[in-house]
Design an enzyme around this catalytic site. Structure first.
Site, mmCIF file in Angstrom:
data_model
loop_
_atom_site.group_PDB
_atom_site.id
_atom_site.type_symbol
_atom_site.label_atom_id
_atom_site.label_comp_id
_atom_site.label_asym_id
_atom_site.label_seq_id
_atom_site.Cartn_x
_atom_site.Cartn_y
_atom_site.Cartn_z
ATOM 1 N N GLU A 199 111.381 -22.759 -6.236
ATOM 2 C CA GLU A 199 110.937 -22.485 -4.857
ATOM 3 C C GLU A 199 111.673 -23.325 -3.821
ATOM 4 O OE1 GLU A 199 109.028 -22.718 -7.490
ATOM 5 O OE2 GLU A 199 107.185 -21.533 -7.338
ATOM 6 N N LYS B 144 92.374 -35.703 -17.932
ATOM 7 C CA LYS B 144 91.264 -36.274 -17.177
ATOM 8 C C LYS B 144 90.319 -36.966 -18.143
ATOM 9 C CE LYS B 144 91.985 -33.249 -13.358
ATOM 10 N NZ LYS B 144 91.972 -31.872 -12.957
ATOM 11 N N TRP C 169 92.554 -40.108 -14.070
ATOM 12 C CA TRP C 169 93.692 -39.316 -14.517
ATOM 13 C C TRP C 169 94.668 -40.163 -15.333
ATOM 14 C CZ3 TRP C 169 95.527 -35.868 -9.806
ATOM 15 C CH2 TRP C 169 94.486 -34.995 -9.465
ATOM 16 N N THR D 30 110.308 -17.424 -10.746
ATOM 17 C CA THR D 30 109.701 -18.613 -11.341
ATOM 18 C C THR D 30 109.482 -18.323 -12.823
ATOM 19 O OG1 THR D 30 107.503 -17.757 -10.916
ATOM 20 C CG2 THR D 30 108.443 -19.151 -9.212
HETATM 21 P P1 AMP Z 1 111.510 -24.743 -12.212
HETATM 22 O O1 AMP Z 1 111.081 -23.961 -11.053
HETATM 23 O O2 AMP Z 1 111.604 -23.955 -13.475
HETATM 24 O O3 AMP Z 1 112.772 -25.500 -11.944
HETATM 25 O O4 AMP Z 1 110.383 -25.818 -12.498
HETATM 26 C C1 AMP Z 1 109.996 -26.726 -11.520
HETATM 27 C C2 AMP Z 1 109.101 -27.767 -12.113
HETATM 28 O O5 AMP Z 1 109.794 -28.531 -13.095
HETATM 29 C C3 AMP Z 1 108.608 -28.785 -11.133
HETATM 30 O O6 AMP Z 1 107.544 -28.305 -10.367
HETATM 31 C C4 AMP Z 1 108.218 -29.925 -12.063
HETATM 32 O O7 AMP Z 1 106.964 -29.705 -12.668
HETATM 33 C C5 AMP Z 1 109.271 -29.854 -13.132
HETATM 34 N N1 AMP Z 1 110.346 -30.809 -12.858
HETATM 35 C C6 AMP Z 1 111.549 -30.576 -12.333
HETATM 36 N N2 AMP Z 1 112.271 -31.707 -12.277
HETATM 37 C C7 AMP Z 1 111.500 -32.699 -12.758
HETATM 38 C C8 AMP Z 1 111.660 -34.102 -12.963
HETATM 39 N N3 AMP Z 1 112.782 -34.737 -12.679
HETATM 40 N N4 AMP Z 1 110.613 -34.786 -13.478
HETATM 41 C C9 AMP Z 1 109.468 -34.169 -13.798
HETATM 42 N N5 AMP Z 1 109.250 -32.862 -13.644
HETATM 43 C C10 AMP Z 1 110.262 -32.125 -13.133
#
Ligand code: AMP
Length: 546
Positions: A330, A439, A444, A185
């Protein structure tokens, strides 16, 4: 009573076997790190992947060993994934955009035994090498002619290394639940954590991904993943493209607008995938030069929220359908994709684009729910915000080495850290990361909604919204804007544009113009850095009130 069908474990190497048999002549075109375009086929890639497996075995790599890659999207990187998994070892994609200390941390944490790296990353790894005792050999993804002098331990050019074996190798028989790949991550809080994909989750995920309402990928397509393989399992395209028999175009290290456009047109790409920032660059290049797209029909956009204005532009100006997707490391990584359901058959333009801007519904293999802070399920009314939780065949149940402890709730759902609404048709919309939501007076405000709206202004290139302390409301939104090249605008102009399109109390209290917004290693707006940058900021209204 058991079914009497054959036991055919879902293994990654079956995908490349299938592609080589059924789609053997289909091309893999890559922009090489050395420069020129390179062409190979699925049949040849399989043959070379067998050599990778055989050579890794000779190297002493065994079942479950981790083998790292630090590389752009090219045919060589593609082959290594199959060679590694075909031996029962585990590919670990390292994101070169992480801080060097984080790169060292994850390589040591994963205990990688060997590293495949592109020429680009030799200087970085020469510096880090003393901190990486587990790596016994560095294989540089190039040939002897391009191999530079290097101090990397047991360094060898890939082409020489695989030519030491003949490819007479059988894939190692495995349980489908065996580990196949790893990705850490991005670690915005604490150290990065390792997610371990199984063969089964990779294969199931790719079967889901090729479907019409997802990637919509067929043997008639040419797909170009602009999203790097090192970002969230490369969105599974290393498996889904050959599974569908689609022609594959790999952009190598050049992800700028000019280079991406050149490949899209030159290689007649029909489907592509990447994060919004990549498309911002492409769109501004096309706009500045009056260019069109002649073969592209679909673009998958995810990784961070795709602004509605971008969807409108792709669809109405360029005739390209946008599939907005959400996912995470994940999850293998797709968690939802927006496909407009027949319920909207009679919807007008505005409603349709509102729907398309959502992250969409969960495909088969993913279950979703939204919950409040006590874990109580919230209604799917399209309005109520809650923590987004997921469960399914391609969702992590634990992190590598048990980091972070038990990560599931009592029903087996994983907390995504995102806040979302889900509408009565099942379409999910991310409103924030739980730590970024603003907030204000106990209510929100979605920073993503405000950002999407702000980038709809014709002069705005990029926008970020953060919550800033406010004596009366707790927090109020501050809008940070990067203007398009050679544009100027006033705060009132931007705020005026937003007024009337959102609830009055959502309108940001101030606008700050900056030259650049910080991004994370995976192209997301780095809110932590922005919050740090504006930690001493006071709203003019608050300052005036003394
Ligand atoms: P990663 O593990 O680096 O791919 O990050 C995952 C996170 O990216 C998710 O939990 C979201 O917060 C954000 N994310 C991924 N796709 C989107 C999307 N289409 N719109 C908004 N947030 C996104």
């Amino acid at each position: 009573m058991l079914g009497l069908m054959q036991d055919w474990p879902l293994l990654c190497h079956r995908v490349i076997d299938h592609a080589a048999i059924q789609h053997g002549r289909r091309e893999i075109v890559s922009r090489s790190v050395e420069g020129p375009l390179h062409r190979t086929t699925y049949a040849e890639a399989r043959q070379r992947a067998l050599k990778v497996a055989q050579r890794l075995e000779r190297e002493g790599i065994r079942l479950g060993d981790r083998v790292a890659t630090l590389a752009w999207n090219t045919w060589r990187h593609f082959e290594t994934w199959y060679g590694i998994t075909g031996l029962g070892a585990v590919y670990h994609t390292v994101n070169p955009r992480l801080f060097p200390e984080q790169i060292a941390y994850i390589i040591n944490h994963a205990e990688d035994r060997l590293l495949f790296l592109d020429l680009t990353f030799i200087p970085l790894m020469e510096k880090l090498q003393p901190q990486l005792p587990t790596i016994r050999r560095y294989v540089v993804l190039t040939d002897a002619a391009h191999m530079p002098e290097t101090s990397l331990r047991n360094a060898v050019p890939y082409e020489d290394w695989i030519s030491e074996v003949d490819g007479d190798f059988r894939w190692v028989p495995l349980d489908e639940n065996a580990a196949a790949g790893m990705c850490y991550t991005s670690g915005t809080t604490g150290n990065p954590k390792g997610v371990v994909y199984s063969h089964r989750s990779n294969v199931l995920h790719s079967m889901m991904a090729v479907a019409p309402d997802a990637f919509d990928l067929s043997v008639r397509d040419t797909i170009m993943p602009v999203v790097p393989f090192f970002h969230a399992n490369g969105w599974s395209i290393v498996f889904s493209a050959p599974m569908a028999g689609a022609r594959l175009v790999l952009p190598g290290p050049k992800l700028d607008g000019v280079s991406v456009y050149e490949l899209l047109e030159g290689e007649r790409v029909t489907m592509t995938a990447g994060v919004p920032t990549v498309w911002l660059t492409l769109l501004s290049h096309m706009e500045a030069n009056g260019l069109k797209l002649s073969t592209l029909r679909r673009v998958l956009i995810g990784g961070s929220a795709c602004p509605r204005a971008m969807i409108e532009k792709f669809e109405e100006q360029y005739g390209v359908q946008v599939a907005h997707a959400w996912g995470m490391t994940e999850m293998n990584p797709i968690g939802s994709i927006c496909a407009v359901k027949p319920d909207y058959a009679a919807a007008d333009r505005e409603t349709l684009f509102d729907v398309k801007a959502k992250q969409g519904s969960a495909p088969f293999t993913v279950e979703m729910k939204i919950v409040d802070d006590d874990g109580k399920e919230l209604p799917w009314d399209g309005k109520t915000f809650g923590r987004l939780m997921v469960r399914g065949a391609c969702v992590a149940r634990a992190y590598f080495k048990g980091e972070g402890g038990d990560i599931l709730d009592k029903d087996g759902f994983f907390d995504t850290g995102d806040v979302a609404t889900i509408d009565p048709y099942g379409a999910m919309q991310i409103t924030d990361r739980s730590k970024d939501v603003i907030k204000s007076g106990g209510e929100w405000i979605s920073s993503i909604d405000l950002e999407n709206l702000a980038v709809g202004h014709p002069k705005v290139a990029e926008a970020a919204v953060i919550g800033v302390k406010h004596p009366k409301w707790g927090e109020r939104p501050l809008l940070v804007v990067v203007l398009k090249k050679d544009q100027s605008a006033t705060k009132d102009e931007i705020l005026g544009f937003m007024q009337g399109k959102i609830a009055k109390w959502w309108v940001p209290d101030d606008v700050v113009f900056v030259d650049e917004i910080p991004h994370t290693a995976t192209g997301k707006i780095q809110k932590t850095t922005l919050r740090e940058q504006f930690k001493n900021y006071t709203f003019p209204s608050v300052a005036a009130a003394g």
